[in-house]
Design a protein around this motif. Structure first.
Motif, PDB file in Angstrom:
ATOM      1  N   TRP A   1       0.826  -1.207   0.000  1.00 47.61           N
ATOM      2  CA  TRP A   1       0.000   0.000   0.000  1.00 47.61           C
ATOM      3  C   TRP A   1       0.862   1.259   0.000  1.00 47.61           C
ATOM      4  N   SER A   2       2.075   1.158   0.499  1.00 42.79           N
ATOM      5  CA  SER A   2       2.915   2.348   0.578  1.00 42.79           C
ATOM      6  C   SER A   2       3.274   2.883  -0.805  1.00 42.79           C
ATOM      7  N   ALA A   3       3.290   1.989  -1.784  1.00 47.79           N
ATOM      8  CA  ALA A   3       3.637   2.414  -3.141  1.00 47.79           C
ATOM      9  C   ALA A   3       2.685   3.503  -3.642  1.00 47.79           C
ATOM     10  N   SER A   4       1.433   3.422  -3.254  1.00 45.17           N
ATOM     11  CA  SER A   4       0.458   4.420  -3.701  1.00 45.17           C
ATOM     12  C   SER A   4       0.595   5.742  -2.969  1.00 45.17           C
ATOM     13  N   LEU A   5       1.310   5.714  -1.863  1.00 44.78           N
ATOM     14  CA  LEU A   5       1.447   6.928  -1.064  1.00 44.78           C
ATOM     15  C   LEU A   5       2.671   7.734  -1.480  1.00 44.78           C
ATOM     16  N   ILE A   6       3.680   7.025  -1.941  1.00 42.51           N
ATOM     17  CA  ILE A   6       4.940   7.668  -2.316  1.00 42.51           C
ATOM     18  C   ILE A   6       4.711   8.700  -3.407  1.00 42.51           C
ATOM     19  N   GLY A   7       5.193   9.871  -3.169  1.00 46.97           N
ATOM     20  CA  GLY A   7       5.080  10.912  -4.170  1.00 46.97           C
ATOM     21  C   GLY A   7       3.757  11.646  -4.083  1.00 46.97           C
ATOM     22  N   ARG A   8       2.752  10.982  -3.505  1.00 40.96           N
ATOM     23  CA  ARG A   8       1.469  11.656  -3.376  1.00 40.96           C
ATOM     24  C   ARG A   8       1.466  12.517  -2.123  1.00 40.96           C
ATOM     25  N   LEU A   9       2.204  12.050  -1.138  1.00 38.33           N
ATOM     26  CA  LEU A   9       2.237  12.716   0.159  1.00 38.33           C
ATOM     27  C   LEU A   9       3.615  13.319   0.382  1.00 38.33           C
ATOM     28  N   PRO A  10       3.659  14.496   1.009  1.00 34.40           N
ATOM     29  CA  PRO A  10       4.966  15.033   1.380  1.00 34.40           C
ATOM     30  C   PRO A  10       5.596  14.139   2.435  1.00 34.40           C
ATOM     31  N   ALA A  11       6.893  13.926   2.321  1.00 29.10           N
ATOM     32  CA  ALA A  11       7.607  13.086   3.283  1.00 29.10           C
ATOM     33  C   ALA A  11       8.291  13.982   4.294  1.00 29.10           C
ATOM     34  N   LEU A  12       7.510  14.519   5.218  1.00 29.69           N
ATOM     35  CA  LEU A  12       8.051  15.489   6.166  1.00 29.69           C
ATOM     36  C   LEU A  12       8.039  14.971   7.593  1.00 29.69           C
ATOM     37  N   GLY A  13       7.736  13.692   7.778  1.00 27.05           N
ATOM     38  CA  GLY A  13       7.745  13.105   9.111  1.00 27.05           C
ATOM     39  C   GLY A  13       9.163  12.925   9.620  1.00 27.05           C
ATOM     40  N   PRO A  14       9.309  12.687  10.913  1.00 26.28           N
ATOM     41  CA  PRO A  14      10.643  12.560  11.508  1.00 26.28           C
ATOM     42  C   PRO A  14      11.462  11.426  10.894  1.00 26.28           C
ATOM     43  N   ASN A  15      10.837  10.308  10.604  1.00 21.78           N
ATOM     44  CA  ASN A  15      11.596   9.195  10.026  1.00 21.78           C
ATOM     45  C   ASN A  15      12.084   9.512   8.624  1.00 21.78           C
ATOM     46  N   ALA A  16      11.230  10.142   7.832  1.00 21.54           N
ATOM     47  CA  ALA A  16      11.626  10.512   6.472  1.00 21.54           C
ATOM     48  C   ALA A  16      12.750  11.540   6.509  1.00 21.54           C
ATOM     49  N   LEU A  17      12.615  12.513   7.376  1.00 24.07           N
ATOM     50  CA  LEU A  17      13.659  13.534   7.470  1.00 24.07           C
ATOM     51  C   LEU A  17      14.977  12.933   7.946  1.00 24.07           C
ATOM     52  N   GLY A  18      14.882  12.004   8.884  1.00 25.28           N
ATOM     53  CA  GLY A  18      16.093  11.358   9.383  1.00 25.28           C
ATOM     54  C   GLY A  18      16.809  10.589   8.287  1.00 25.28           C
ATOM     55  N   ALA A  19      16.052   9.832   7.513  1.00 26.05           N
ATOM     56  CA  ALA A  19      16.662   9.060   6.429  1.00 26.05           C
ATOM     57  C   ALA A  19      17.283   9.990   5.396  1.00 26.05           C
ATOM     58  N   ALA A  20      16.550  11.055   5.061  1.00 27.99           N
ATOM     59  CA  ALA A  20      17.078  12.014   4.087  1.00 27.99           C
ATOM     60  C   ALA A  20      18.384  12.623   4.585  1.00 27.99           C
ATOM     61  N   ASP A  21      18.419  12.906   5.857  1.00 20.13           N
ATOM     62  CA  ASP A  21      19.623  13.511   6.418  1.00 20.13           C
ATOM     63  C   ASP A  21      20.807  12.539   6.360  1.00 20.13           C
ATOM     64  N   THR A  22      20.537  11.290   6.666  1.00 19.61           N
ATOM     65  CA  THR A  22      21.599  10.280   6.583  1.00 19.61           C
ATOM     66  C   THR A  22      22.175  10.204   5.170  1.00 19.61           C
ATOM     67  N   LEU A  23      21.272  10.150   4.194  1.00 21.65           N
ATOM     68  CA  LEU A  23      21.735  10.087   2.813  1.00 21.65           C
ATOM     69  C   LEU A  23      22.531  11.327   2.443  1.00 21.65           C
ATOM     70  N   ARG A  24      22.034  12.466   2.875  1.00 24.93           N
ATOM     71  CA  ARG A  24      22.701  13.700   2.522  1.00 24.93           C
ATOM     72  C   ARG A  24      24.107  13.749   3.115  1.00 24.93           C
ATOM     73  N   ARG A  25      24.212  13.321   4.356  1.00 25.98           N
ATOM     74  CA  ARG A  25      25.536  13.319   4.971  1.00 25.98           C
ATOM     75  C   ARG A  25      26.478  12.401   4.211  1.00 25.98           C
ATOM     76  N   SER A  26      25.928  11.269   3.796  1.00 28.37           N
ATOM     77  CA  SER A  26      26.749  10.311   3.065  1.00 28.37           C
ATOM     78  C   SER A  26      27.242  10.892   1.736  1.00 28.37           C
ATOM     79  N   PHE A  27      26.353  11.549   1.033  1.00 29.16           N
ATOM     80  CA  PHE A  27      26.748  12.145  -0.254  1.00 29.16           C
ATOM     81  C   PHE A  27      27.729  13.301  -0.038  1.00 29.16           C
ATOM     82  N   HIS A  28      27.578  13.972   1.075  1.00 26.21           N
ATOM     83  CA  HIS A  28      28.507  15.059   1.368  1.00 26.21           C
ATOM     84  C   HIS A  28      29.904  14.501   1.616  1.00 26.21           C
ATOM     85  N   LEU A  29      29.965  13.444   2.393  1.00 24.64           N
ATOM     86  CA  LEU A  29      31.245  12.783   2.649  1.00 24.64           C
ATOM     87  C   LEU A  29      31.868  12.277   1.350  1.00 24.64           C
TER      88      LEU A  29
END
Lengths: 232, 232
Positions: free
Chosen positions: A110-138
DNA sequence: ACCTGAACACCGTTCAAGT
DNA sequence: ACCTGAACACCGTTCAAGT
Protein backbone atom coordinates in the motif's frame (compact mmCIF):
# COMPACT_ATOMS: atom_id res chain seq x y z
CA UNK A 1 -10.09 28.44 -2.22
CA UNK A 2 -6.42 28.29 -1.23
CA UNK A 3 -5.45 27.46 2.32
CA UNK A 4 -2.41 27.38 4.55
CA UNK A 5 0.19 24.76 3.86
CA UNK A 6 -0.66 22.11 6.39
CA UNK A 7 0.70 18.80 7.54
CA UNK A 8 0.12 16.56 10.56
CA UNK A 9 3.61 17.19 11.69
CA UNK A 10 2.74 20.71 12.72
CA UNK A 11 -0.15 19.45 14.81
CA UNK A 12 0.95 18.73 18.36
CA UNK A 13 0.46 15.12 19.36
CA UNK A 14 -1.73 14.71 22.43
CA UNK A 15 0.30 14.48 25.64
CA UNK A 16 1.22 10.89 26.48
CA UNK A 17 -0.67 10.89 29.74
CA UNK A 18 -3.85 11.98 28.04
CA UNK A 19 -6.91 9.94 28.95
CA UNK A 20 -7.91 9.33 25.34
CA UNK A 21 -6.45 7.20 22.65
CA UNK A 22 -2.96 7.90 21.42
CA UNK A 23 -1.72 8.73 17.99
CA UNK A 24 0.47 5.62 18.11
CA UNK A 25 -2.47 3.38 18.81
CA UNK A 26 -4.33 4.81 15.84
CA UNK A 27 -1.37 4.58 13.49
CA UNK A 28 -0.63 1.00 14.40
CA UNK A 29 -4.23 -0.03 13.89
CA UNK A 30 -4.22 1.73 10.54
CA UNK A 31 -1.05 -0.04 9.42
CA UNK A 32 -2.59 -3.38 10.38
CA UNK A 33 -5.64 -2.64 8.27
CA UNK A 34 -3.44 -1.57 5.38
CA UNK A 35 -1.19 -4.62 5.57
CA UNK A 36 -4.21 -6.89 5.71
CA UNK A 37 -6.46 -5.32 3.10
CA UNK A 38 -4.50 -2.70 1.21
CA UNK A 39 -5.32 0.94 0.73
CA UNK A 40 -8.99 0.20 0.11
CA UNK A 41 -9.08 -1.63 3.42
CA UNK A 42 -8.49 1.55 5.36
CA UNK A 43 -11.58 3.61 5.90
CA UNK A 44 -12.28 5.89 8.80
CA UNK A 45 -15.24 3.69 9.72
CA UNK A 46 -13.26 0.46 9.67
CA UNK A 47 -10.47 2.07 11.63
CA UNK A 48 -12.92 3.37 14.18
CA UNK A 49 -14.44 -0.08 14.53
CA UNK A 50 -11.03 -1.65 14.99
CA UNK A 51 -10.38 0.74 17.84
CA UNK A 52 -13.83 0.00 19.30
CA UNK A 53 -14.64 3.61 18.79
CA UNK A 54 -17.14 5.62 16.87
CA UNK A 55 -16.25 6.06 13.26
CA UNK A 56 -15.60 9.73 13.65
CA UNK A 57 -13.65 9.87 16.87
CA UNK A 58 -10.42 9.75 14.86
CA UNK A 59 -11.08 13.30 13.78
CA UNK A 60 -10.12 14.38 17.23
CA UNK A 61 -6.55 13.31 16.50
CA UNK A 62 -6.26 14.09 12.86
CA UNK A 63 -7.77 16.76 10.64
CA UNK A 64 -8.65 14.39 7.84
CA UNK A 65 -7.71 11.12 6.20
CA UNK A 66 -4.81 12.71 4.35
CA UNK A 67 -3.16 13.48 7.66
CA UNK A 68 -3.71 9.93 8.84
CA UNK A 69 -1.95 8.73 5.70
CA UNK A 70 0.94 11.09 6.37
CA UNK A 71 1.36 9.35 9.71
CA UNK A 72 1.33 5.81 8.32
CA UNK A 73 3.59 6.85 5.46
CA UNK A 74 6.27 7.92 7.87
CA UNK A 75 6.13 4.48 9.48
CA UNK A 76 7.53 3.14 6.23
CA UNK A 77 10.52 5.39 6.48
CA UNK A 78 10.92 4.25 10.06
CA UNK A 79 11.50 0.68 8.99
CA UNK A 80 14.68 1.57 7.16
CA UNK A 81 17.90 0.54 8.86
CA UNK A 82 20.66 2.70 7.46
CA UNK A 83 24.32 2.56 8.44
CA UNK A 84 26.08 5.55 9.94
CA UNK A 85 27.43 7.43 6.90
CA UNK A 86 30.86 7.77 8.48
CA UNK A 87 31.11 4.01 8.93
CA UNK A 88 30.84 3.09 5.27
CA UNK A 89 31.67 4.31 1.79
CA UNK A 90 28.94 6.35 0.17
CA UNK A 91 28.27 3.52 -2.29
CA UNK A 92 27.58 1.11 0.53
CA UNK A 93 25.27 3.54 2.27
CA UNK A 94 23.44 4.44 -0.93
CA UNK A 95 23.10 0.82 -1.88
CA UNK A 96 21.87 -0.14 1.59
CA UNK A 97 19.22 2.54 1.36
CA UNK A 98 18.14 1.39 -2.08
CA UNK A 99 17.76 -2.27 -1.20
CA UNK A 100 16.18 -1.53 2.14
CA UNK A 101 13.66 0.90 0.72
CA UNK A 102 12.67 -1.58 -1.93
CA UNK A 103 12.28 -4.33 0.65
CA UNK A 104 10.11 -2.16 2.88
CA UNK A 105 7.85 -1.11 0.03
CA UNK A 106 7.41 -4.67 -1.17
CA UNK A 107 6.50 -5.67 2.36
CA UNK A 108 3.87 -2.92 2.62
CA UNK A 109 2.48 -2.72 -0.90
CA UNK A 110 0.00 0.00 0.00
CA UNK A 111 2.92 2.35 0.58
CA UNK A 112 3.64 2.41 -3.14
CA UNK A 113 0.46 4.42 -3.70
CA UNK A 114 1.45 6.93 -1.06
CA UNK A 115 4.94 7.67 -2.32
CA UNK A 116 5.08 10.91 -4.17
CA UNK A 117 1.47 11.66 -3.38
CA UNK A 118 2.24 12.72 0.16
CA UNK A 119 4.97 15.03 1.38
CA UNK A 120 7.61 13.09 3.28
CA UNK A 121 8.05 15.49 6.17
CA UNK A 122 7.74 13.11 9.11
CA UNK A 123 10.64 12.56 11.51
CA UNK A 124 11.60 9.19 10.03
CA UNK A 125 11.63 10.51 6.47
CA UNK A 126 13.66 13.53 7.47
CA UNK A 127 16.09 11.36 9.38
CA UNK A 128 16.66 9.06 6.43
CA UNK A 129 17.08 12.01 4.09
CA UNK A 130 19.62 13.51 6.42
CA UNK A 131 21.60 10.28 6.58
CA UNK A 132 21.74 10.09 2.81
CA UNK A 133 22.70 13.70 2.52
CA UNK A 134 25.54 13.32 4.97
CA UNK A 135 26.75 10.31 3.06
CA UNK A 136 26.75 12.14 -0.25
CA UNK A 137 28.51 15.06 1.37
CA UNK A 138 31.24 12.78 2.65
CA UNK A 139 31.50 11.38 -0.87
CA UNK A 140 32.49 14.81 -2.08
CA UNK A 141 29.28 16.38 -3.35
CA UNK A 142 28.79 20.00 -2.44
CA UNK A 143 25.85 22.36 -2.08
CA UNK A 144 22.84 21.62 -4.22
CA UNK A 145 24.58 18.68 -5.84
CA UNK A 146 24.10 16.81 -2.59
CA UNK A 147 20.37 17.12 -3.12
CA UNK A 148 20.55 16.30 -6.79
CA UNK A 149 22.43 13.10 -6.03
CA UNK A 150 19.93 12.26 -3.32
CA UNK A 151 16.98 12.87 -5.61
CA UNK A 152 18.53 10.81 -8.38
CA UNK A 153 18.96 7.81 -6.13
CA UNK A 154 15.55 7.90 -4.46
CA UNK A 155 13.82 8.61 -7.77
CA UNK A 156 15.31 5.50 -9.27
CA UNK A 157 14.32 3.35 -6.31
CA UNK A 158 10.77 4.64 -6.20
CA UNK A 159 10.35 4.56 -9.94
CA UNK A 160 11.35 0.95 -10.24
CA UNK A 161 9.63 -0.32 -7.11
CA UNK A 162 6.21 1.28 -7.48
CA UNK A 163 5.29 -0.56 -10.69
CA UNK A 164 6.85 -3.72 -9.31
CA UNK A 165 4.37 -3.69 -6.46
CA UNK A 166 1.39 -3.04 -8.68
CA UNK A 167 2.36 -5.81 -11.01
CA UNK A 168 2.91 -8.25 -8.16
CA UNK A 169 -0.54 -7.49 -6.81
CA UNK A 170 -2.16 -7.91 -10.16
CA UNK A 171 -0.39 -11.24 -10.56
CA UNK A 172 -1.42 -12.31 -7.06
CA UNK A 173 -5.08 -11.82 -7.78
CA UNK A 174 -5.23 -13.56 -11.13
CA UNK A 175 -5.85 -17.25 -11.44
CA UNK A 176 -3.12 -19.23 -13.22
CA UNK A 177 -1.07 -16.09 -13.76
CA UNK A 178 1.67 -17.86 -15.70
CA UNK A 179 -0.38 -18.87 -18.70
CA UNK A 180 -2.91 -16.10 -18.32
CA UNK A 181 -0.47 -13.22 -18.39
CA UNK A 182 1.93 -14.67 -20.90
CA UNK A 183 -0.95 -15.24 -23.26
CA UNK A 184 -2.37 -11.77 -22.77
CA UNK A 185 0.90 -10.00 -23.38
CA UNK A 186 1.62 -12.20 -26.38
CA UNK A 187 -1.69 -11.17 -27.92
CA UNK A 188 -1.24 -7.48 -27.24
CA UNK A 189 2.38 -7.36 -28.33
CA UNK A 190 1.70 -9.19 -31.55
CA UNK A 191 2.88 -6.16 -33.53
CA UNK A 192 6.16 -6.07 -31.66
CA UNK A 193 7.92 -9.40 -32.14
CA UNK A 194 10.87 -8.13 -30.14
CA UNK A 195 8.81 -7.52 -27.08
CA UNK A 196 6.93 -10.77 -27.45
CA UNK A 197 10.03 -12.87 -27.83
CA UNK A 198 11.64 -11.24 -24.81
CA UNK A 199 8.71 -12.52 -22.75
CA UNK A 200 9.77 -16.04 -23.53
CA UNK A 201 13.32 -15.61 -22.39
CA UNK A 202 12.11 -15.35 -18.85
CA UNK A 203 10.50 -18.36 -17.35
CA UNK A 204 7.91 -17.29 -14.88
CA UNK A 205 9.57 -19.14 -12.08
CA UNK A 206 12.57 -16.84 -12.48
CA UNK A 207 10.50 -13.73 -12.37
CA UNK A 208 11.55 -12.68 -8.87
CA UNK A 209 15.23 -13.16 -9.47
CA UNK A 210 15.04 -11.34 -12.80
CA UNK A 211 13.51 -8.42 -10.92
CA UNK A 212 16.35 -8.45 -8.43
CA UNK A 213 18.87 -8.52 -11.24
CA UNK A 214 17.09 -5.69 -13.04
CA UNK A 215 17.07 -3.68 -9.82
CA UNK A 216 20.78 -4.18 -9.23
CA UNK A 217 21.62 -3.45 -12.84
CA UNK A 218 19.89 -0.08 -12.68
CA UNK A 219 21.22 0.70 -9.24
CA UNK A 220 24.79 0.06 -10.37
CA UNK A 221 24.20 2.29 -13.36
CA UNK A 222 22.86 5.08 -11.16
CA UNK A 223 25.75 4.79 -8.70
CA UNK A 224 28.31 4.72 -11.52
CA UNK A 225 26.69 7.78 -13.01
CA UNK A 226 26.87 9.61 -9.69
CA UNK A 227 30.46 8.51 -9.32
CA UNK A 228 31.24 10.04 -12.69
CA UNK A 229 29.77 13.34 -11.49
CA UNK A 230 32.19 13.24 -8.60
CA UNK A 231 35.42 13.13 -10.53
CA UNK A 232 34.30 15.64 -13.13
CA UNK B 1 -11.46 -14.99 -5.19
CA UNK B 2 -8.90 -14.91 -8.01
CA UNK B 3 -9.95 -14.08 -11.54
CA UNK B 4 -8.57 -14.06 -15.04
CA UNK B 5 -5.93 -11.51 -15.87
CA UNK B 6 -7.96 -8.82 -17.53
CA UNK B 7 -7.37 -5.53 -19.28
CA UNK B 8 -9.44 -3.28 -21.52
CA UNK B 9 -7.11 -3.98 -24.35
CA UNK B 10 -8.48 -7.47 -24.75
CA UNK B 11 -12.00 -6.12 -24.97
CA UNK B 12 -12.95 -5.40 -28.58
CA UNK B 13 -13.87 -1.79 -29.16
CA UNK B 14 -17.35 -1.35 -30.58
CA UNK B 15 -17.40 -1.12 -34.37
CA UNK B 16 -17.03 2.45 -35.60
CA UNK B 17 -20.41 2.50 -37.33
CA UNK B 18 -22.14 1.45 -34.15
CA UNK B 19 -25.17 3.52 -33.25
CA UNK B 20 -24.03 4.15 -29.71
CA UNK B 21 -21.31 6.25 -28.23
CA UNK B 22 -17.71 5.50 -29.12
CA UNK B 23 -14.83 4.62 -26.88
CA UNK B 24 -12.98 7.69 -28.18
CA UNK B 25 -15.81 9.98 -27.19
CA UNK B 26 -15.79 8.56 -23.68
CA UNK B 27 -12.03 8.72 -23.29
CA UNK B 28 -11.83 12.30 -24.48
CA UNK B 29 -14.56 13.39 -22.12
CA UNK B 30 -12.78 11.60 -19.30
CA UNK B 31 -9.49 13.31 -20.06
CA UNK B 32 -11.22 16.68 -20.06
CA UNK B 33 -12.67 16.01 -16.64
CA UNK B 34 -9.28 14.86 -15.39
CA UNK B 35 -7.45 17.86 -16.76
CA UNK B 36 -10.01 20.20 -15.28
CA UNK B 37 -10.55 18.66 -11.86
CA UNK B 38 -7.93 16.00 -11.31
CA UNK B 39 -8.44 12.39 -10.41
CA UNK B 40 -11.20 13.19 -7.94
CA UNK B 41 -13.02 15.04 -10.68
CA UNK B 42 -13.61 11.86 -12.62
CA UNK B 43 -16.55 9.84 -11.40
CA UNK B 44 -18.73 7.60 -13.47
CA UNK B 45 -21.68 9.84 -12.65
CA UNK B 46 -19.95 13.03 -13.69
CA UNK B 47 -18.67 11.41 -16.84
CA UNK B 48 -22.13 10.15 -17.67
CA UNK B 49 -23.54 13.63 -17.16
CA UNK B 50 -20.89 15.16 -19.40
CA UNK B 51 -21.91 12.76 -22.15
CA UNK B 52 -25.58 13.56 -21.53
CA UNK B 53 -26.06 9.96 -20.61
CA UNK B 54 -27.18 7.99 -17.64
CA UNK B 55 -24.51 7.50 -15.06
CA UNK B 56 -24.22 3.81 -15.73
CA UNK B 57 -24.30 3.67 -19.49
CA UNK B 58 -20.50 3.72 -19.54
CA UNK B 59 -20.55 0.19 -18.24
CA UNK B 60 -21.61 -0.89 -21.67
CA UNK B 61 -18.18 0.09 -22.99
CA UNK B 62 -16.00 -0.69 -20.07
CA UNK B 63 -16.13 -3.35 -17.35
CA UNK B 64 -15.31 -0.96 -14.53
CA UNK B 65 -13.59 2.28 -13.65
CA UNK B 66 -10.17 0.62 -13.67
CA UNK B 67 -10.57 -0.16 -17.35
CA UNK B 68 -11.60 3.39 -18.06
CA UNK B 69 -8.42 4.54 -16.37
CA UNK B 70 -6.38 2.14 -18.48
CA UNK B 71 -7.78 3.88 -21.52
CA UNK B 72 -7.00 7.40 -20.36
CA UNK B 73 -3.58 6.32 -19.16
CA UNK B 74 -2.63 5.20 -22.63
CA UNK B 75 -3.54 8.65 -23.92
CA UNK B 76 -0.58 9.95 -21.93
CA UNK B 77 1.76 7.63 -23.76
CA UNK B 78 0.21 8.79 -26.98
CA UNK B 79 1.34 12.35 -26.40
CA UNK B 80 4.99 11.39 -26.57
CA UNK B 81 6.83 12.38 -29.71
CA UNK B 82 9.86 10.15 -30.04
CA UNK B 83 12.43 10.21 -32.81
CA UNK B 84 13.05 7.19 -35.00
CA UNK B 85 15.77 5.26 -33.15
CA UNK B 86 17.82 4.88 -36.31
CA UNK B 87 17.88 8.63 -36.87
CA UNK B 88 19.62 9.52 -33.63
CA UNK B 89 22.15 8.25 -31.15
CA UNK B 90 20.66 6.28 -28.29
CA UNK B 91 21.47 9.08 -25.88
CA UNK B 92 19.44 11.54 -27.91
CA UNK B 93 16.50 9.16 -28.11
CA UNK B 94 16.65 8.27 -24.44
CA UNK B 95 16.94 11.89 -23.46
CA UNK B 96 14.08 12.88 -25.74
CA UNK B 97 11.89 10.28 -24.11
CA UNK B 98 12.86 11.43 -20.63
CA UNK B 99 12.15 15.10 -21.20
CA UNK B 100 9.01 14.40 -23.17
CA UNK B 101 7.58 12.03 -20.60
CA UNK B 102 8.22 14.53 -17.85
CA UNK B 103 6.56 17.29 -19.83
CA UNK B 104 3.49 15.17 -20.54
CA UNK B 105 3.09 14.14 -16.91
CA UNK B 106 3.44 17.71 -15.69
CA UNK B 107 0.81 18.74 -18.19
CA UNK B 108 -1.61 16.06 -16.97
CA UNK B 109 -0.90 15.86 -13.25
CA UNK B 110 -3.56 13.19 -12.65
CA UNK B 111 -1.44 10.80 -14.70
CA UNK B 112 1.16 10.70 -11.94
CA UNK B 113 -1.26 8.76 -9.75
CA UNK B 114 -1.89 6.25 -12.50
CA UNK B 115 1.71 5.43 -13.32
CA UNK B 116 2.76 2.17 -11.79
CA UNK B 117 -0.73 1.51 -10.50
CA UNK B 118 -1.99 0.44 -13.91
CA UNK B 119 -0.40 -1.91 -16.40
CA UNK B 120 0.85 -0.01 -19.43
CA UNK B 121 -0.38 -2.40 -22.08
CA UNK B 122 -2.15 0.00 -24.42
CA UNK B 123 -0.98 0.49 -28.00
CA UNK B 124 0.69 3.82 -27.30
CA UNK B 125 2.59 2.49 -24.30
CA UNK B 126 3.71 -0.57 -26.21
CA UNK B 127 4.79 1.58 -29.14
CA UNK B 128 6.89 3.84 -26.97
CA UNK B 129 8.43 0.86 -25.20
CA UNK B 130 9.31 -0.67 -28.53
CA UNK B 131 10.96 2.52 -29.74
CA UNK B 132 13.09 2.68 -26.64
CA UNK B 133 13.98 -0.96 -26.89
CA UNK B 134 15.07 -0.62 -30.48
CA UNK B 135 17.19 2.36 -29.54
CA UNK B 136 18.92 0.49 -26.73
CA UNK B 137 19.48 -2.43 -29.02
CA UNK B 138 21.15 -0.20 -31.58
CA UNK B 139 23.27 1.17 -28.77
CA UNK B 140 24.68 -2.27 -28.25
CA UNK B 141 22.63 -3.79 -25.45
CA UNK B 142 21.67 -7.41 -25.94
CA UNK B 143 18.95 -9.72 -24.65
CA UNK B 144 17.56 -8.92 -21.23
CA UNK B 145 19.96 -6.01 -20.81
CA UNK B 146 17.85 -4.12 -23.30
CA UNK B 147 14.98 -4.36 -20.85
CA UNK B 148 17.12 -3.56 -17.86
CA UNK B 149 18.35 -0.39 -19.53
CA UNK B 150 14.82 0.50 -20.49
CA UNK B 151 13.54 -0.06 -16.96
CA UNK B 152 16.37 1.97 -15.47
CA UNK B 153 15.59 4.96 -17.62
CA UNK B 154 11.82 4.95 -17.20
CA UNK B 155 12.12 4.26 -13.48
CA UNK B 156 14.24 7.33 -13.02
CA UNK B 157 11.86 9.51 -15.00
CA UNK B 158 8.77 8.29 -13.17
CA UNK B 159 10.44 8.37 -9.80
CA UNK B 160 11.51 11.97 -10.10
CA UNK B 161 8.40 13.28 -11.83
CA UNK B 162 5.69 11.75 -9.67
CA UNK B 163 6.67 13.59 -6.49
CA UNK B 164 7.31 16.72 -8.50
CA UNK B 165 3.68 16.77 -9.58
CA UNK B 166 2.35 16.16 -6.09
CA UNK B 167 4.48 18.90 -4.67
CA UNK B 168 3.47 21.34 -7.38
CA UNK B 169 -0.19 20.65 -6.68
CA UNK B 170 0.26 21.10 -2.98
CA UNK B 171 2.04 24.39 -3.61
CA UNK B 172 -0.66 25.50 -6.02
CA UNK B 173 -3.39 25.09 -3.44
CA UNK B 174 -1.68 26.80 -0.55
CA UNK B 175 -1.97 30.50 0.05
CA UNK B 176 1.33 32.40 0.08
CA UNK B 177 3.29 29.22 -0.56
CA UNK B 178 6.67 30.94 -0.42
CA UNK B 179 6.55 31.97 3.21
CA UNK B 180 4.18 29.26 4.26
CA UNK B 181 6.23 26.32 3.03
CA UNK B 182 9.62 27.73 3.89
CA UNK B 183 8.44 28.35 7.42
CA UNK B 184 6.93 24.89 7.78
CA UNK B 185 9.99 23.06 6.55
CA UNK B 186 12.24 25.23 8.68
CA UNK B 187 10.25 24.25 11.75
CA UNK B 188 10.20 20.55 10.96
CA UNK B 189 13.84 20.35 9.94
CA UNK B 190 15.02 22.19 13.02
CA UNK B 191 17.00 19.10 14.07
CA UNK B 192 18.77 18.96 10.72
CA UNK B 193 20.58 22.24 10.19
CA UNK B 194 21.98 20.94 6.91
CA UNK B 195 18.57 20.40 5.42
CA UNK B 196 17.27 23.70 6.76
CA UNK B 197 20.14 25.72 5.40
CA UNK B 198 19.82 24.08 1.98
CA UNK B 199 16.28 25.44 1.81
CA UNK B 200 17.67 28.94 1.89
CA UNK B 201 20.04 28.44 -0.99
CA UNK B 202 17.12 28.21 -3.34
CA UNK B 203 15.00 31.29 -3.77
CA UNK B 204 11.47 30.28 -4.46
CA UNK B 205 11.43 32.09 -7.75
CA UNK B 206 14.12 29.72 -8.99
CA UNK B 207 12.26 26.66 -7.95
CA UNK B 208 11.25 25.61 -11.45
CA UNK B 209 14.69 25.98 -12.92
CA UNK B 210 16.26 24.15 -9.99
CA UNK B 211 13.89 21.28 -10.74
CA UNK B 212 14.97 21.26 -14.35
CA UNK B 213 18.60 21.25 -13.34
CA UNK B 214 18.00 18.45 -10.85
CA UNK B 215 16.21 16.46 -13.54
CA UNK B 216 19.03 16.89 -16.04
CA UNK B 217 21.66 16.12 -13.44
CA UNK B 218 20.05 12.79 -12.63
CA UNK B 219 19.32 12.01 -16.24
CA UNK B 220 22.93 12.56 -17.21
CA UNK B 221 24.00 10.32 -14.35
CA UNK B 222 21.64 7.58 -15.49
CA UNK B 223 22.76 7.83 -19.10
CA UNK B 224 26.44 7.83 -18.10
CA UNK B 225 25.79 4.80 -15.95
CA UNK B 226 24.14 2.98 -18.84
CA UNK B 227 26.97 4.00 -21.10
CA UNK B 228 29.43 2.44 -18.67
CA UNK B 229 27.46 -0.83 -18.86
CA UNK B 230 27.96 -0.76 -22.59
CA UNK B 231 31.74 -0.72 -22.70
CA UNK B 232 32.13 -3.23 -19.87
C1' DA C 1 -11.00 16.85 26.78
C1' DC C 2 -12.80 13.33 24.29
C1' DC C 3 -16.40 10.66 21.98
C1' DT C 4 -20.98 9.67 19.77
C1' DG C 5 -24.70 9.31 16.13
C1' DA C 6 -27.20 11.26 12.74
C1' DA C 7 -26.94 13.51 8.59
C1' DC C 8 -25.04 15.25 4.08
C1' DA C 9 -23.21 14.71 -0.18
C1' DC C 10 -21.12 11.86 -2.47
C1' DC C 11 -19.01 7.14 -4.51
C1' DG C 12 -18.72 2.34 -7.88
C1' DT C 13 -21.46 -1.25 -9.33
C1' DT C 14 -25.50 -4.51 -10.25
C1' DC C 15 -29.53 -5.49 -12.38
C1' DA C 16 -34.13 -5.65 -14.04
C1' DA C 17 -36.50 -3.12 -17.23
C1' DG C 18 -37.06 -0.38 -21.20
C1' DT C 19 -36.46 0.78 -26.52
C1' DA D 1 -27.56 -3.28 -29.23
C1' DC D 2 -27.66 0.23 -26.20
C1' DC D 3 -29.42 2.94 -22.33
C1' DT D 4 -32.07 3.98 -18.01
C1' DG D 5 -33.23 4.39 -12.94
C1' DA D 6 -33.54 2.47 -8.70
C1' DA D 7 -31.13 0.20 -5.33
C1' DC D 8 -27.11 -1.55 -2.54
C1' DA D 9 -23.27 -1.06 0.05
C1' DC D 10 -20.23 1.75 0.82
C1' DC D 11 -17.30 6.40 1.38
C1' DG D 12 -15.15 11.18 4.06
C1' DT D 13 -16.62 14.80 6.74
C1' DT D 14 -19.50 18.11 9.69
C1' DC D 15 -21.71 19.12 13.67
C1' DA D 16 -24.71 19.35 17.53
C1' DA D 17 -25.02 16.81 21.48
C1' DG D 18 -23.40 14.08 25.14
C1' DT D 19 -20.06 12.90 29.29
Amino acid sequence: MTKQFSTVWLREARPAKSTGRSRDEIVHAAVELLDADGLDGLSMRRLGAKLSAGATSIYWYVANKEELLELVYDEIWGELRLPEPTAETWRVTASAFAHDMRRVILRHPWSASLIGRLPALGPNALGAADTLRRSFHLAGFEGLEIDYANTTLTSYVFGITIPEVAWAQKVAETAYPDESIRETVALLAADYPDLASRMNEVHNSDVDSVREIAFSFGLDAVLDGLSARLVA
